[in-house]
Scaffold this motif. Sequence first.
Motif, PDB file in Angstrom:
ATOM      1  N   ARG A  95      -5.610   7.148  11.535  1.00  0.00           N
ATOM      2  CA  ARG A  95      -6.181   7.068  10.241  1.00  0.00           C
ATOM      3  C   ARG A  95      -5.242   7.285   9.239  1.00  0.00           C
ATOM      4  NH1 ARG A  95      -9.302   9.988  13.775  1.00  0.00           N
ATOM      5  NH2 ARG A  95     -11.582   9.041  14.096  1.00  0.00           N
ATOM      6  N   LEU A  96      -5.006   6.192   8.249  1.00  0.00           N
ATOM      7  CA  LEU A  96      -4.303   6.080   7.219  1.00  0.00           C
ATOM      8  C   LEU A  96      -5.111   6.129   5.949  1.00  0.00           C
ATOM      9  CD1 LEU A  96      -1.379   3.973   8.297  1.00  0.00           C
ATOM     10  CD2 LEU A  96      -1.710   6.278   8.556  1.00  0.00           C
ATOM     11  N   LYS A  97      -4.672   7.066   4.887  1.00  0.00           N
ATOM     12  CA  LYS A  97      -5.328   6.885   3.600  1.00  0.00           C
ATOM     13  C   LYS A  97      -4.113   6.522   2.694  1.00  0.00           C
ATOM     14  CE  LYS A  97      -7.771  10.115   2.061  1.00  0.00           C
ATOM     15  NZ  LYS A  97      -8.123  11.640   1.491  1.00  0.00           N
ATOM     16  N   VAL A  98      -4.595   5.437   1.932  1.00  0.00           N
ATOM     17  CA  VAL A  98      -3.497   4.704   1.114  1.00  0.00           C
ATOM     18  C   VAL A  98      -3.902   4.657  -0.346  1.00  0.00           C
ATOM     19  CG1 VAL A  98      -2.634   3.493   3.107  1.00  0.00           C
ATOM     20  CG2 VAL A  98      -4.476   2.337   1.588  1.00  0.00           C
ATOM     21  N   GLU A  99      -3.221   4.272  -1.186  1.00  0.00           N
ATOM     22  CA  GLU A  99      -3.352   3.977  -2.646  1.00  0.00           C
ATOM     23  C   GLU A  99      -3.100   2.711  -2.907  1.00  0.00           C
ATOM     24  OE1 GLU A  99      -1.656   5.081  -6.759  1.00  0.00           O
ATOM     25  OE2 GLU A  99      -2.707   6.400  -6.074  1.00  0.00           O
ATOM     26  N   ARG A 100      -4.045   1.675  -3.544  1.00  0.00           N
ATOM     27  CA  ARG A 100      -3.842   0.356  -3.900  1.00  0.00           C
ATOM     28  C   ARG A 100      -4.271  -0.100  -5.185  1.00  0.00           C
ATOM     29  NH1 ARG A 100      -6.449  -3.708   0.106  1.00  0.00           N
ATOM     30  NH2 ARG A 100      -4.990  -2.475   1.579  1.00  0.00           N
ATOM     31  N   ASN A 101      -3.488  -0.241  -5.947  1.00  0.00           N
ATOM     32  CA  ASN A 101      -3.789  -0.674  -7.407  1.00  0.00           C
ATOM     33  C   ASN A 101      -4.783   0.552  -8.066  1.00  0.00           C
ATOM     34  OD1 ASN A 101      -2.761  -3.272  -7.097  1.00  0.00           O
ATOM     35  ND2 ASN A 101      -4.595  -4.184  -6.175  1.00  0.00           N
ATOM     36  N   MET A 155      -8.219   4.057  -0.410  1.00  0.00           N
ATOM     37  CA  MET A 155      -8.877   3.533   0.592  1.00  0.00           C
ATOM     38  C   MET A 155      -8.385   4.239   1.819  1.00  0.00           C
ATOM     39  SD  MET A 155      -8.251  -0.480  -0.333  1.00  0.00           S
ATOM     40  CE  MET A 155      -8.678  -1.015  -2.321  1.00  0.00           C
ATOM     41  N   THR A 156      -9.401   4.205   2.841  1.00  0.00           N
ATOM     42  CA  THR A 156      -9.055   4.848   4.110  1.00  0.00           C
ATOM     43  C   THR A 156      -9.173   3.838   5.228  1.00  0.00           C
ATOM     44  OG1 THR A 156      -9.773   6.970   3.175  1.00  0.00           O
ATOM     45  CG2 THR A 156      -9.590   6.540   5.999  1.00  0.00           C
ATOM     46  N   TYR A 157      -8.316   3.649   5.912  1.00  0.00           N
ATOM     47  CA  TYR A 157      -8.227   2.487   7.134  1.00  0.00           C
ATOM     48  C   TYR A 157      -8.026   3.416   8.620  1.00  0.00           C
ATOM     49  CZ  TYR A 157      -7.957  -0.825   3.458  1.00  0.00           C
ATOM     50  OH  TYR A 157      -8.223  -1.239   2.408  1.00  0.00           O
ATOM     51  N   LYS A 158      -8.717   2.757   9.593  1.00  0.00           N
ATOM     52  CA  LYS A 158      -8.535   3.384  10.811  1.00  0.00           C
ATOM     53  C   LYS A 158      -8.179   2.271  11.842  1.00  0.00           C
ATOM     54  CE  LYS A 158     -12.253   4.321  13.387  1.00  0.00           C
ATOM     55  NZ  LYS A 158     -13.384   5.246  13.982  1.00  0.00           N
ATOM     56  N   ASP A 162       0.589  -1.297   0.079  1.00  0.00           N
ATOM     57  CA  ASP A 162      -0.010   0.069  -0.049  1.00  0.00           C
ATOM     58  C   ASP A 162       0.917   1.280   0.102  1.00  0.00           C
ATOM     59  OD1 ASP A 162      -2.253  -1.395   0.003  1.00  0.00           O
ATOM     60  OD2 ASP A 162      -2.455  -1.251   2.209  1.00  0.00           O
ATOM     61  N   ILE A 163       0.402   2.259  -0.848  1.00  0.00           N
ATOM     62  CA  ILE A 163       1.156   3.595  -0.845  1.00  0.00           C
ATOM     63  C   ILE A 163       0.589   4.758   0.120  1.00  0.00           C
ATOM     64  CG2 ILE A 163       1.942   5.461  -2.220  1.00  0.00           C
ATOM     65  CD1 ILE A 163       3.110   2.588  -2.838  1.00  0.00           C
ATOM     66  N   LEU A 164       1.115   5.072   1.228  1.00  0.00           N
ATOM     67  CA  LEU A 164       0.354   5.765   2.056  1.00  0.00           C
ATOM     68  C   LEU A 164       0.383   7.383   1.464  1.00  0.00           C
ATOM     69  CD1 LEU A 164      -0.487   6.389   5.046  1.00  0.00           C
ATOM     70  CD2 LEU A 164       2.176   6.866   5.828  1.00  0.00           C
ATOM     71  N   ILE A 165      -0.822   7.854   1.446  1.00  0.00           N
ATOM     72  CA  ILE A 165      -0.875   9.371   1.075  1.00  0.00           C
ATOM     73  C   ILE A 165      -1.573  10.098   1.901  1.00  0.00           C
ATOM     74  CG2 ILE A 165      -0.946   8.610  -1.650  1.00  0.00           C
ATOM     75  CD1 ILE A 165      -4.212   8.465  -1.253  1.00  0.00           C
ATOM     76  N   GLY A 166      -1.927   9.422   3.209  1.00  0.00           N
ATOM     77  CA  GLY A 166      -2.449  10.548   4.075  1.00  0.00           C
ATOM     78  C   GLY A 166      -2.276   9.949   5.550  1.00  0.00           C
TER      79      GLY A 166
END
Length: 432
Positions: free
Chosen positions: A405-411, A415-418, A374-378
């Motif tokens: 709270r992490l915002k990531v880019e996948r493919n 997506m946002t995960y907490k 996953d690429i972390l963007i936030g």
Amino acid sequence: MSAQDNFFLKDNVSDKIHFEFASNLIIIPLEINGVTLSFVLDTGVRKAILFNLSERDSLDLKNTKTFYLHGLGGDGRIEALKSTHNKFRIGEAVCNNKDLYVVFDKAINFTPRLGVLVHGIIGYDIFKDFVVEINYNSKYIRLHRPDAFKPKSSKKWKTLPIVIHQNKPYLDADIAITEEIKQVKLLIDTGSSDALWLFEDKNEGIIPNKDMFFNDYLGQGLSGSVYGIRSKVKNFTLSAFNLNNVNVAFPDSVSIDVAKIHKERNGSVGGDILKRFNWFFDYNNNQIHFKKNGLFKDPFTYNNSGIVLEHHGTMFVREQIKVPPRTSYSERDHSNAVKIDFAISHIMVLKPTYKIIELRTSSNAYASGLRVGDILIGINGKPAYDYKLSQINMIFHGKTGKTIRLKVERNGETMTYKFKLDNAFKKSEPSN
């Protein structure tokens, strides 16, 4: 060792060099054949090794031949080129005939995981020629000519003998994994980010605390990634100084066969302990002088997120800037409701991106859905590129229960995960 490969100071009896400090590692400027590079100062290496070759075209490397280096991880060795007759300069100290080992494997590059540009590592070549002062408080080293060096007389400073074995320094310390105190012989390793590494030895009673451990990625060696067990020791004692609840790692046996060259060696003491003292390394007299500093009482923490990040290139980001007021212009309609301000403009700037390259499967982060790649963007509502890698790692070392709270880019999908930072020592739930 030929005197021709020694560093020397012409006029000064000492020379002060400021360093960058990242992940408990000392990064110094080192000039090779007229090109200034950044090297980790590593007491655990016998040879100067260059592994980030972005400057290779201007280094003018000559007299090269194939060589094999040995180190932690993988199969224990890696191919390199040995280059002779290179000119090295650190501060005012110069050597006109130094060997350099060049690694071409792009996987051996510490820069992405440190978040700081690093071209190589150097150790014994410097320590053999000077009394090396390391001041972790003020982030500088000072090279003292041995013939002019006088140890500190203050009672705050302690002196311990060291053994130089195959160009590496070893000291004796006391540890208590639980209750029983044991004396251990440790490599002094300024090139290790961790506090303490121990080689598991059931006969000596050097084993992880069975009530407090977890499996983890330990770091990057010259020959690949190193994995093992992380735990705690109740006490670590060096001379008159005692540290409590100290982080310890037990590397997998497949990673330490080559490293355990000194038959009496029980492990290594690394940067997370060493940074709590200021030092004088005197190889010529087989001793060290040290005193505790302002970092001594800092707690030993673990990455409670279970996430390991590395730099993953850069991206262009549009940023708003203010331009000089003279370019501003205001225009009002009859109702005075419209105002056009040309004092704000934008520029495109390069910012770092970060990628998850290790993820502890027992962590809340993994349970939330985050995955390796996953690429972390936030992070916590802010762009990830606004943080240095070291700042993000500080967040990951936060207290148990803190919400992340992490915002990531996948493919190509965002997506946002907490999740909540959890206790690294918690046990994984059994699978159904």
